[in-house]
Design a protein around this motif. Structure first.
Motif, PDB file in Angstrom:
ATOM      1  N   LEU A 127       0.405  -1.181   0.101  1.00 47.06           N
ATOM      2  CA  LEU A 127       0.083  -0.252  -0.188  1.00 47.06           C
ATOM      3  C   LEU A 127       0.678   1.149   0.131  1.00 47.06           C
ATOM      4  N   VAL A 128       0.606   1.900  -0.892  1.00 49.83           N
ATOM      5  CA  VAL A 128       1.149   3.425  -0.470  1.00 49.83           C
ATOM      6  C   VAL A 128       0.081   4.224  -0.095  1.00 49.83           C
ATOM      7  N   LEU A 129       0.611   5.243   0.706  1.00 50.69           N
ATOM      8  CA  LEU A 129      -0.481   6.582   1.013  1.00 50.69           C
ATOM      9  C   LEU A 129      -0.049   7.579   0.813  1.00 50.69           C
ATOM     10  N   TRP A 130       0.124   8.844   0.062  1.00 50.51           N
ATOM     11  CA  TRP A 130       0.240  10.007  -0.144  1.00 50.51           C
ATOM     12  C   TRP A 130      -0.344  11.071   1.223  1.00 50.51           C
ATOM     13  N   TYR A 131       0.402  12.007   1.439  1.00 52.22           N
ATOM     14  CA  TYR A 131      -0.309  12.517   2.775  1.00 52.22           C
ATOM     15  C   TYR A 131      -0.186  14.662   2.001  1.00 52.22           C
TER      16      TYR A 131
ATOM     17  N   VAL B   5      -3.626  18.140   5.984  1.00 52.90           N
ATOM     18  CA  VAL B   5      -4.374  17.683   5.556  1.00 52.90           C
ATOM     19  C   VAL B   5      -3.905  16.646   6.533  1.00 52.90           C
ATOM     20  N   HIS B   6      -5.142  15.712   7.011  1.00 55.05           N
ATOM     21  CA  HIS B   6      -5.494  14.858   8.217  1.00 55.05           C
ATOM     22  C   HIS B   6      -5.816  13.578   7.488  1.00 55.05           C
ATOM     23  N   LYS B   7      -6.301  13.369   6.533  1.00 58.53           N
ATOM     24  CA  LYS B   7      -6.357  11.986   5.582  1.00 58.53           C
ATOM     25  C   LYS B   7      -5.809  12.678   4.362  1.00 58.53           C
TER      26      LYS B   7
END
Length: 738
Positions: A37-41, A45-47
């Motif tokens: 899984l790759v997530l960008w923040y 922005v809290h999500k």
């Protein structure tokens, strides 16, 4: 879940409106381990704003519509988040979180800095007018001031001036008192010709991610011409001859207006052309100098329409050569209207010429007069003296002056020498008249002034009688007398005198009145200009018998004796056209007046054969034995033609008479007497005819009919064929035969 942050934040620059890659490392430190899984923040922005999920089979993408939306896409190959159409609000810190199967979660930090390029760039003159493309025009020595103003841009853009690759002005003037506006002013002093067409560029830039914003202008300038000159040689010109004179002006911008002046008079017959990209202006003058232009100044003037500088000129002082202008006048003390024979006359010729004349000639009625003292003609430089003039000196006089340009002829001066009347030559001196016939005899005189009176006198061997004025008519310089001879003594000589203010005619005009008669025959007849279809005959007229005569020519066919043509003329010259080719015809020529017809003269005339017919005859085969040869021309005719001259005619007529004499022995009576008279008359009269009479008798008539007349012993017909029988003899013969 264990999270590990790898290293300091990576700084990435992006230009607003462009694209940027935010990178992330998805490689696990453990061998054989893979990302799940790759997530960008984004900070603030809290999500997550973007996810790339590989946990449940094929990878799925999720985007936060509120942050990047559809503008963001994660590319597994290269592990980068691609953001298109970057906005100024996209700037900030971003984190990439990677979850592996075995390895703890890794977090990578990237700081995105967004650069906003300048929005607009405009150039203004010192007067505040926006410039687009071209600035000016300026004059030499002017100062050029340009303001470059840039709106927008973060960070604040740098504003510079360039010419090609050369920096002209890199000084930054800051906001200039306006929020979000940057400017820079370029100043060029003492503009000159090399400044024409300089391209000046203002650039605004705050990043190397995009091309600088730039605007260019081209400097336009006006110049007066550098020089003006008339081209070609400046030698003498000839009056009346057209010339093309060219004038050139160089260096004017815009092209100067070229004008021509002759002294102070404008000349308009010229054209204008521009070459070398407007740097050279040429005017060509079509001009014809005149005598009046000698010593005048021809000027070419070049005036720049926009520089307001003095016009440049080039001048040429003219030397005009021209044909001499001559003016003739009589001597100052001379009255040409009262010159009489024996007076002296002199003329003066005034001349204007350039170059000066080398010859002066004097003309009388278009004929040159030569210096001849013995004849009373004295020529001295520009003067002519005529001593003791006669009436022959009357006429038009002119002087002709010659130089290298040509001959100049003066005005004509008419000299009319007064003289007493004299007879005009070429008048009819002999007039025929019958008794009781009134004749009009004109007397034409030459006199100046015209005669004021006429007198006529009749002379014969016994007396001299003045003609009454009632029988005399006067018209101008002529007089006509009406005269009627009533007796033999009224034939003689009429004398005519005229009188004018100079005096009375010294020698009268002489006219002879004699009994009128028939005209004499023509003579020396000949054929000329032979052709295939035309006969031309000319003769010399004989004496007209004292009356006006006309001339007649008759053409006869040689075999049928038919009349082919009858031509009447005022002069003994005839032309008959439309004849057949290759004919030998008989022509009879005679003249007539009011008293009757003159003696006839005959001659043989020809039309030449057609050339094609001659060629056909040349190859015609000889006759076959069973063919009869063509009938020869009668021997008698050959004898007649061969006789040729005078006596031959008498011989032939004598033969005819001999035949008639033998035939008439069998008969008698009046017919025999007439035959004898006809033959003797024919012989007598034929002896007095020309040799051409024989051709008329024996080739111009039908010989067969002539032989038939002999066989029937009809001498009257014989004589008619001979054309000699008088009218009274024909009447006598007719009565006898009846």
């Amino acid at each position: 879940m264990v999270t590990q942050e790898i290293g300091p934040a990576r700084v990435v620059w992006a230009a607003a409106g462009g694209g940027v890659d935010l990178t992330c490392n998805v490689t696990s430190p453990l061998a054989g381990d893979s990302p799940r899984l790759v997530l960008w923040y984004k900070m603030g922005v809290h999500k997550p704003i973007y996810s790339y999920d590989m946990r449940n089979g094929p990878a799925t993408h999720w985007k936060s519509v509120e942050v990047l939306g559809s503008r963001a896409t994660f590319h597994a190959r290269g592990a980068r988040l691609r953001v298109e159409r970057v906005k100024e609000g996209d700037g900030g810190e971003y984190w990439c979180r990677v979850d592996f199967t075995t390895n703890p979660t890794l977090v990578f930090s990237t700081r995105l800095s967004v650069v906003v390029p300048p929005q607009s760039l405009k150039i203004y003159t010192d007067a505040g007018k926006e410039v687009r493309g071209r600035v000016g025009p300026y004059l030499e020595g002017d100062t050029l001031i340009l303001h470059c103003r840039v709106e927008g841009g973060a960070p604040t853009p740098s504003v510079t001036w360039w010419e090609g690759g050369a920096l002209l002005d890199g000084g930054q003037e800051g906001q200039g008192g306006q929020e979000g506006v940057s400017s820079n002013t370029l100043t060029l002093h003492d503009l000159s010709r090399p400044d024409l067409h300089r391209r000046l560029t203002c650039k605004a830039s705050n990043t190397n991610l995009t091309s600088p914003l730039s605007v260019s202008v081209v400097v336009d300038m006006n110049f007066p011409p550098l020089w003006t000159r008339i081209l070609g040689e400046r030698g003498p010109v000839s009056s009346g001859r057209p010339y093309d004179v060219r004038c050139e002006a160089v260096g004017g911008r815009p092209p100067p207006r070229l004008t021509w002046l002759l002294d102070h008079t404008p000349l308009t017959s010229h054209g204008h052309q521009v070459r070398d990209d407007g740097n050279v202006s040429i005017s060509e003058l079509r001009w014809t100098p005149s005598v009046r232009d000698e010593g005048k100044v021809l000027t070419c003037r070049a005036q720049s329409p926009l520089t307001h500088t003095p016009a440049l000129t080039d001048s040429w002082k003219l030397q005009v050569y021209y044909v001499p202008v001559a003016r003739l006048r009589p001597g100052r003390s001379l009255n040409l209207s009262n010159i009489e024979e024996g007076d002296d006359v002199y003329f003066e010729c005034s001349i204007k010429a350039n170059p000066w004349v080398y010859k002066i000639a004097w003309m009388h009625e278009k004929s040159e007069l030569l210096h001849n003292v013995s004849s009373g003609i004295i020529i001295s430089n520009q003067s002519l003296v005529l001593q003791k003039v006669s009436r022959w000196a009357s006429g038009s006089y002119q002087c002709v002056a010659a130089n290298t340009e040509g001959d100049g002829t003066s005005n004509p001066v008419m000299l009319r020498v007064k003289y007493a009347p004299v007879c005009r030559s070429g008048q009819v001196a002999y007039h025929g008249a019958a008794k009781y016939e009134k004749v009009e005899i004109p007397c034409q005189l030459e006199a100046h002034p015209i005669p004021s009176g006429f007198s006529w006198t009749f002379n014969n061997s016994g007396e001299s009688v003045d003609i009454p004025q009632s029988h005399i008519r006067v018209l101008g310089s002529g007089s006509t007398v009406s005269y009627t001879p009533n007796t033999e003594l009224d034939y003689g000589t009429l004398l005519c005198w005229g009188t004018n203010s100079v005096g009375t005619q010294k020698r009268p005009c002489v006219f002879h009145v004699f009994p009128a008669g028939r005209p004499d025959p023509v003579h020396n007849c000949s054929v000329y200009n032979l052709s295939e279809a035309v006969v031309n005959v000319r003769c010399v007229a004989g004496f007209d018998g004292g009356l006006a005569q006309t001339f007649v020519m008759e053409l006869y066919h040689p075999l049928t004796n038919a009349l082919i043509a009858n031509v009447t003329s005022e002069v003994p010259r005839f032309t008959v056209a439309g004849l057949e080719a290759g004919l030998a015809l008989m022509a009879v020529v005679y003249s007539s007046n009011e008293k009757g017809r003159g003696e006839m003269v005959s001659l043989k005339v020809y039309t030449i054969k057609d050339l094609a017919e001659k060629r056909t005859a040349a190859v015609k085969p000889p006759p076959t034995p069973d063919q009869k040869p063509p009938t020869p021309f009668p021997t008698t005719s050959i004898v007649a033609v061969g006789a040729g001259l005078g006596g031959g005619v008498v011989v032939v007529v004598g033969v005819v008479c001999a035949v008639v004499s033998v035939r008439r022995r069998g008969g008698g009576g009046g017919t025999a007497n007439i035959a004898g008279l006809a033959c003797s008359t024919a012989i007598t009269e034929a002896s007095n005819q020309s040799e051409l009479r024989s051709l008329l008798i024996f080739t111009g008539q039908s010989f067969n009919k002539f032989q038939d007349a002999i066989s029937r012993r009809t001498p009257l017909l014989i004589y008619k064929y001979l054309k000699f029988l008088p009218q009274d003899l024909q009447k006598q013969d007719t009565k006898t035969m009846n």
